[in-house]
Design a protein around this motif. Structure first.
Motif, short mmCIF file in Angstrom:
data_model
loop_
_atom_site.label_atom_id
_atom_site.label_comp_id
_atom_site.label_asym_id
_atom_site.label_seq_id
_atom_site.Cartn_x
_atom_site.Cartn_y
_atom_site.Cartn_z
N SER A 1 0.83 -1.20 0.00
CA SER A 1 0.00 0.00 0.00
C SER A 1 0.86 1.26 0.00
CB SER A 1 -0.92 0.04 1.22
OG SER A 1 -1.65 1.24 1.24
N GLU A 2 0.44 2.23 -0.78
CA GLU A 2 1.13 3.52 -0.80
C GLU A 2 0.69 4.41 0.36
OE1 GLU A 2 0.70 5.31 -4.64
OE2 GLU A 2 1.58 3.57 -5.65
N ARG A 3 -0.28 3.96 1.16
CA ARG A 3 -0.84 4.79 2.23
C ARG A 3 -0.34 4.39 3.62
NH1 ARG A 3 -7.03 6.00 1.36
NH2 ARG A 3 -6.51 7.47 3.02
N LEU A 4 0.69 3.57 3.69
CA LEU A 4 1.21 3.13 4.99
C LEU A 4 1.74 4.30 5.82
CD1 LEU A 4 2.96 -0.19 3.96
CD2 LEU A 4 0.88 0.07 5.33
N ASP A 5 2.19 5.36 5.15
CA ASP A 5 2.69 6.53 5.88
C ASP A 5 1.58 7.26 6.63
OD1 ASP A 5 1.55 7.37 3.46
OD2 ASP A 5 2.86 9.11 3.31
N GLU A 6 0.32 6.94 6.33
CA GLU A 6 -0.80 7.55 7.04
C GLU A 6 -1.11 6.86 8.37
OE1 GLU A 6 -4.26 8.48 4.57
OE2 GLU A 6 -2.98 8.12 2.81
N LEU A 7 -0.47 5.73 8.62
CA LEU A 7 -0.67 5.02 9.88
C LEU A 7 0.21 5.66 10.94
CD1 LEU A 7 -0.71 1.32 8.58
CD2 LEU A 7 -2.62 2.93 8.82
N ASP A 8 -0.40 6.12 12.02
CA ASP A 8 0.34 6.84 13.06
C ASP A 8 0.72 5.93 14.23
OD1 ASP A 8 -2.15 6.47 14.10
OD2 ASP A 8 -2.43 8.54 14.77
N PHE A 9 1.01 4.68 13.92
CA PHE A 9 1.43 3.69 14.90
C PHE A 9 2.37 2.72 14.21
CE2 PHE A 9 -2.57 2.53 12.98
CZ PHE A 9 -2.34 1.23 12.53
N GLU A 10 3.06 1.93 14.99
CA GLU A 10 4.02 0.97 14.46
C GLU A 10 3.24 -0.26 13.99
OE1 GLU A 10 6.55 -1.19 13.15
OE2 GLU A 10 6.32 -2.08 15.13
N TYR A 11 2.89 -0.28 12.71
CA TYR A 11 1.96 -1.27 12.20
C TYR A 11 2.51 -2.69 12.20
CZ TYR A 11 4.34 -0.17 7.77
OH TYR A 11 5.28 0.05 6.80
N ARG A 12 3.79 -2.88 11.98
CA ARG A 12 4.34 -4.24 12.04
C ARG A 12 4.28 -4.77 13.47
NH1 ARG A 12 7.20 -7.96 9.16
NH2 ARG A 12 8.06 -9.56 10.51
N GLY A 13 4.68 -3.96 14.42
CA GLY A 13 4.63 -4.37 15.82
C GLY A 13 3.22 -4.70 16.27
N LEU A 14 2.23 -3.96 15.77
CA LEU A 14 0.85 -4.23 16.14
C LEU A 14 0.36 -5.55 15.54
CD1 LEU A 14 -1.57 -3.36 17.76
CD2 LEU A 14 -2.28 -1.91 15.83
N GLU B 1 -15.48 6.19 9.42
CA GLU B 1 -16.91 5.87 9.35
C GLU B 1 -17.45 5.41 10.71
OE1 GLU B 1 -19.64 2.40 7.24
OE2 GLU B 1 -17.78 3.04 6.25
N TYR B 2 -16.67 4.58 11.43
CA TYR B 2 -17.13 4.03 12.70
C TYR B 2 -16.77 4.91 13.90
CZ TYR B 2 -17.73 -0.22 9.91
OH TYR B 2 -18.10 -1.14 8.95
N GLY B 3 -16.03 5.97 13.65
CA GLY B 3 -15.71 6.93 14.71
C GLY B 3 -14.70 6.46 15.73
N HIS B 4 -13.76 5.63 15.30
CA HIS B 4 -12.68 5.24 16.20
C HIS B 4 -11.34 5.37 15.50
CE1 HIS B 4 -14.22 1.15 14.79
NE2 HIS B 4 -13.06 1.28 14.20
N SER B 5 -10.27 5.05 16.19
CA SER B 5 -8.93 5.27 15.63
C SER B 5 -8.61 4.27 14.52
CB SER B 5 -7.88 5.16 16.73
OG SER B 5 -7.74 3.82 17.15
N VAL B 6 -7.68 4.67 13.67
CA VAL B 6 -7.19 3.79 12.62
C VAL B 6 -6.50 2.58 13.26
CG1 VAL B 6 -5.60 3.60 10.67
CG2 VAL B 6 -7.00 5.66 10.93
N LYS B 7 -5.80 2.82 14.35
CA LYS B 7 -5.13 1.73 15.06
C LYS B 7 -6.15 0.69 15.52
CE LYS B 7 -2.22 0.77 19.08
NZ LYS B 7 -1.48 1.35 20.21
N ARG B 8 -7.27 1.14 16.05
CA ARG B 8 -8.30 0.23 16.53
C ARG B 8 -8.88 -0.59 15.38
NH1 ARG B 8 -13.23 -2.21 16.20
NH2 ARG B 8 -14.00 -2.75 18.24
#
Length: 166
Positions: free
Chosen positions: A9-22, A117-124
């Protein structure tokens, strides 16, 4: 636990958390909830809408974008049967002895859109979809009402253990 991660994905930079670790943390909690340690192996692909639509069309005959796809490597019912599979080395990586449970394909643009849409964080949303997909890899589904209730309860428990709530 071995996790092979493909980042398309070209949008990984929009994730404000450590996505591999999660991914690693979430997969470990899911495995523990199903009675496993770290003797599992899976593949996770973080992709875009065009790619997941193509995969969905090719493998499920559904020509539509979706948020996550799960491709189990083994067939068994809801968590049952893992111990004997490991003991018999069925579905294991010959180099590591880990049970190969399957593949997860996660659409990052859908993760971002659904979080809004669901009103929660991208991380969640990201963690929830990994939990959902892991449960599919472990043999759970939500087609029948009783199965849906069981799967939703497992998702809730795992998300609480991750301390990721709405």
């Amino acid at each position: 636990m071995t996790i092979f991660l493909e980042q398309e994905s070209e949008r990984l930079d929009e994730l404000d958390f450590e996505y591999r670790g999660l991914i690693e943390e979430t997969a470990a909690v899911c495995a523990k909830e199903e009675g496993f340690g770290n003797e599992l192996q899976l593949s996770v692909t973080l992709t875009d809408e065009r790619s997941i639509q193509e995969i969905n069309r090719n493998f499920r005959d559904i020509d539509a974008v979706t948020d996550v796809l799960s491709f189990p490597m083994l067939s068994f019912e809801g968590g049952a049967g893992f111990a004997h599979m490991i003991e018999e080395a069925a579905g294991t990586d010959p180099d590591t002895g880990e049970l190969i449970i399957g593949d997860i394909v996660l659409c990052i643009p859908r993760v971002i859109a659904q979080a809004k849409e669901y009103g929660h964080s991208v991380k969640r949303e990201y963690a929830f979809l990994i939990v959902h997909s892991m449960l599919h890899l472990f043999g759970y589904d939500h087609i029948e009402e009783d199965d849906r209730i069981l799967m939703e309860e497992k998702q809730r428990v795992i998300m609480e253990k991750l301390n990721i709530t709405r």
